[in-house]
Design a protein around this motif. Structure first.
Motif, PDB file in Angstrom:
ATOM      1  N   ALA A  49      42.343  34.557  82.068  1.00  0.00           N
ATOM      2  CA  ALA A  49      41.329  34.714  81.034  1.00  0.00           C
ATOM      3  C   ALA A  49      41.598  35.975  80.225  1.00  0.00           C
ATOM      4  N   LEU A  50      41.950  37.054  80.910  1.00  0.00           N
ATOM      5  CA  LEU A  50      42.218  38.329  80.242  1.00  0.00           C
ATOM      6  C   LEU A  50      43.410  38.216  79.301  1.00  0.00           C
ATOM      7  N   ALA A  51      44.513  37.621  79.784  1.00  0.00           N
ATOM      8  CA  ALA A  51      45.736  37.550  78.983  1.00  0.00           C
ATOM      9  C   ALA A  51      45.585  36.571  77.823  1.00  0.00           C
ATOM     10  N   ALA A  52      45.031  35.385  78.099  1.00  0.00           N
ATOM     11  CA  ALA A  52      44.849  34.410  77.024  1.00  0.00           C
ATOM     12  C   ALA A  52      43.818  34.908  76.013  1.00  0.00           C
ATOM     13  N   GLY A  53      42.785  35.608  76.502  1.00  0.00           N
ATOM     14  CA  GLY A  53      41.811  36.198  75.596  1.00  0.00           C
ATOM     15  C   GLY A  53      42.432  37.256  74.701  1.00  0.00           C
ATOM     16  N   GLY A  54      43.397  37.989  75.243  1.00  0.00           N
ATOM     17  CA  GLY A  54      44.118  38.963  74.432  1.00  0.00           C
ATOM     18  C   GLY A  54      44.953  38.304  73.350  1.00  0.00           C
ATOM     19  N   GLU A  55      45.562  37.170  73.672  1.00  0.00           N
ATOM     20  CA  GLU A  55      46.319  36.442  72.662  1.00  0.00           C
ATOM     21  C   GLU A  55      45.397  35.955  71.543  1.00  0.00           C
ATOM     22  N   HIS A  56      44.200  35.543  71.918  1.00  0.00           N
ATOM     23  CA  HIS A  56      43.228  35.124  70.896  1.00  0.00           C
ATOM     24  C   HIS A  56      42.848  36.293  69.999  1.00  0.00           C
ATOM     25  N   LEU A  57      42.588  37.456  70.590  1.00  0.00           N
ATOM     26  CA  LEU A  57      42.249  38.630  69.780  1.00  0.00           C
ATOM     27  C   LEU A  57      43.392  38.987  68.832  1.00  0.00           C
ATOM     28  N   ARG A  58      44.619  38.919  69.341  1.00  0.00           N
ATOM     29  CA  ARG A  58      45.770  39.230  68.492  1.00  0.00           C
ATOM     30  C   ARG A  58      45.894  38.211  67.354  1.00  0.00           C
ATOM     31  N   ASP A  59      45.658  36.941  67.673  1.00  0.00           N
ATOM     32  CA  ASP A  59      45.703  35.916  66.626  1.00  0.00           C
ATOM     33  C   ASP A  59      44.665  36.162  65.543  1.00  0.00           C
ATOM     34  N   GLN A  60      43.537  36.776  65.920  1.00  0.00           N
ATOM     35  CA  GLN A  60      42.468  37.064  64.955  1.00  0.00           C
ATOM     36  C   GLN A  60      42.716  38.348  64.170  1.00  0.00           C
ATOM     37  N   GLY A  61      43.829  39.022  64.459  1.00  0.00           N
ATOM     38  CA  GLY A  61      44.201  40.209  63.699  1.00  0.00           C
ATOM     39  C   GLY A  61      43.683  41.523  64.243  1.00  0.00           C
ATOM     40  N   TYR A  62      43.161  41.531  65.482  1.00  0.00           N
ATOM     41  CA  TYR A  62      42.649  42.767  66.070  1.00  0.00           C
ATOM     42  C   TYR A  62      43.774  43.530  66.766  1.00  0.00           C
ATOM     43  N   ASP A  63      43.559  44.825  66.985  1.00  0.00           N
ATOM     44  CA  ASP A  63      44.616  45.717  67.452  1.00  0.00           C
ATOM     45  C   ASP A  63      44.490  46.036  68.939  1.00  0.00           C
ATOM     46  N   ARG A  64      45.543  45.705  69.696  1.00  0.00           N
ATOM     47  CA  ARG A  64      45.604  46.114  71.100  1.00  0.00           C
ATOM     48  C   ARG A  64      45.956  47.592  71.154  1.00  0.00           C
ATOM     49  N   SER A  65      45.241  48.341  71.993  1.00  0.00           N
ATOM     50  CA  SER A  65      45.533  49.758  72.184  1.00  0.00           C
ATOM     51  C   SER A  65      46.532  49.967  73.313  1.00  0.00           C
ATOM     52  N   TRP A  66      46.311  49.268  74.442  1.00  0.00           N
ATOM     53  CA  TRP A  66      47.205  49.412  75.585  1.00  0.00           C
ATOM     54  C   TRP A  66      46.965  48.270  76.556  1.00  0.00           C
ATOM     55  N   GLY A  67      48.028  47.735  77.111  1.00  0.00           N
ATOM     56  CA  GLY A  67      47.908  46.705  78.139  1.00  0.00           C
ATOM     57  C   GLY A  67      49.023  45.681  77.979  1.00  0.00           C
ATOM     58  N   ILE A  68      49.086  44.765  78.879  1.00  0.00           N
ATOM     59  CA  ILE A  68      48.268  44.556  80.064  1.00  0.00           C
ATOM     60  C   ILE A  68      48.887  45.346  81.216  1.00  0.00           C
ATOM     61  N   GLY A  69      48.066  45.873  82.133  1.00  0.00           N
ATOM     62  CA  GLY A  69      48.564  46.615  83.279  1.00  0.00           C
ATOM     63  C   GLY A  69      47.534  46.656  84.385  1.00  0.00           C
ATOM     64  N   ARG A  70      47.877  47.372  85.452  1.00  0.00           N
ATOM     65  CA  ARG A  70      46.931  47.574  86.552  1.00  0.00           C
ATOM     66  C   ARG A  70      46.730  49.066  86.769  1.00  0.00           C
ATOM     67  N   HIS A  71      45.475  49.489  86.716  1.00  0.00           N
ATOM     68  CA  HIS A  71      45.143  50.899  86.898  1.00  0.00           C
ATOM     69  C   HIS A  71      45.400  51.363  88.328  1.00  0.00           C
ATOM     70  N   VAL A  72      45.380  52.677  88.507  1.00  0.00           N
ATOM     71  CA  VAL A  72      45.421  53.285  89.838  1.00  0.00           C
ATOM     72  C   VAL A  72      43.984  53.447  90.329  1.00  0.00           C
TER      73      VAL A  72
END
Length: 377
Positions: free
Chosen positions: A261-284
């Protein structure tokens, strides 16, 4: 610790606190809040804010000409309340008290009157200010929105443990359904005063402390703070606080169901022209799988899933603050996320360093050197 196992040891922290260091909790807090309730913002363009919110995965709970309430799929209060204002700004955070008596107890201790909240929210609340001037609202009895349908959970094949046969895996390239508000991160020029204020007044407890390398003897400069629910596990952090040259919102995080859901949702946001700041990753700290985005007003927001839950028995971990220590895996941390890109917000932050050094606060020249070192380590 009752289990005898220290999850900090050998993972991301030193051997706990050194004698005399901050204990990470207040001896006799006024109350103990249950959770973060919602965040409040002012924005001039509610239609633009709502469009991003829907792409991010929120649902509109209520809408008027001057106010927008955004919710997740879980039952409860709205996650975000946005009011029309002349400029974009973070207006404050609300926490949920155990009951109305705790709100009254806090009012009696602070000398601030409790009052009924607007009918659109319901319940009662008290508005306080932390030492940095941030508005902190503690509420009880607010309207409970009913649960909505969630994204179907995918069925995984784990090695030889085959659960899916004659069926494909096709997560939809669609908004990731936000389930709930998880945490907010705030920066303060009076970090230690603010930390002690939240621990004493709201009964929060520290999960992890961070310090500038070579400056541990001066105390922590960041803390990941959770609710004290006794034996009931709570999110690793509901609030995180860090020392910096300005008092400001850093980011907020919203839980989604799983990594697909997180990754596919990110692809949707990118398709809509929004800007990713950082990701995808796993925090400490917190262990969440993360993905950070900038909304049209410049606010940093996070999708997360699979976060840690701790009960009240766990003592704080201690570790140095470094850029490389922000994630177990994922792409290198970006300049945008670190606030050092050539943006208007980062330029304001840099200029504020000069005024902060001249003011009466905890951000001195030694702390500035420590902060500048973080991005290089």
């Amino acid at each position: 610790m009752m289990s005898g196992h220290d999850p900090h040891k050998g993972l991301h922290s030193d051997q706990g606190a050194i004698a005399g260091e901050h204990p990470g909790r207040a001896a006799n807090p006024v109350i103990k809040v249950n959770d973060v309730a919602w965040l409040e913002f002012d924005k001039p363009d509610l239609a633009r804010a709502e469009a991003f919110a829907h792409a991010f995965g929120f649902v509109t709970a209520a809408r008027s000409a001057d106010e927008l309430q955004l919710r997740g799929s879980y039952a409860g209060a709205p996650c975000v309340v946005i009011r029309r204002g002349p400029r974009s700004r973070f207006a404050g955070v609300a926490f949920t008290a155990a009951d109305s008596q705790d709100v009254l107890r806090l009012a009696d201790t602070t000398g601030v009157n409790a009052a009924r909240l607007p009918e659109s929210l319901g319940g009662v609340g008290i508005d306080l200010s932390d030492p940095s001037g941030m508005r902190v609202r503690v509420v009880s009895g607010v309207h409970t929105l009913p649960a909505l349908g969630d994204q179907p959970a995918p069925t995984f094949n784990w090695g030889n443990d085959v659960q899916r046969t004659n069926a494909t895996q096709r997560p939809p390239r669609a908004p990731a359904t936000v389930q709930r508000l998880g945490h907010v991160v705030l920066q303060s020029t009076k970090y230690r005063q603010c930390l002690d204020w939240y621990l004493h007044h709201l009964g929060l407890i520290v999960s992890d402390f961070k310090y500038f390398e070579g400056q541990r003897e001066r105390g922590p400069t960041m803390s990941f703070i959770r609710c004290d629910r006794g034996s009931e596990p709570a999110d690793h952090h509901t609030l995180a606080m860090t020392l910096g040259p300005t008092n400001r919102y850093v980011h907020s995080a919203y839980q989604v169901s799983d990594v697909d859901a997180l990754a596919a949702g990110g692809e949707h946001l990118r398709d809509q022209g929004y800007d990713r700041s950082w990701g995808i990753g796993r925090h400490v700290e917190g262990s969440q799988i993360f993905d950070y985005w900038r909304d049209p007003d410049g606010f940093l927001v996070e999708h997360f899933t699979d976060g840690d839950r701790f009960d009240a028995t766990l003592e704080p971990g201690w570790s140095p603050m470094t850029a490389s220590g922000l994630a177990q895996w994922g792409p290198p941390v970006t300049k945008d996320f670190m606030g050092i890109s050539l943006s208007r917000a980062s330029l304001v932050e840099m200029r504020s360093m000069v005024s902060a050094l001249r003011a009466d606060n905890e951000f001195d020249l030694t702390r500035l050197r420590g902060l500048l070192k973080v991005a290089r380590t």
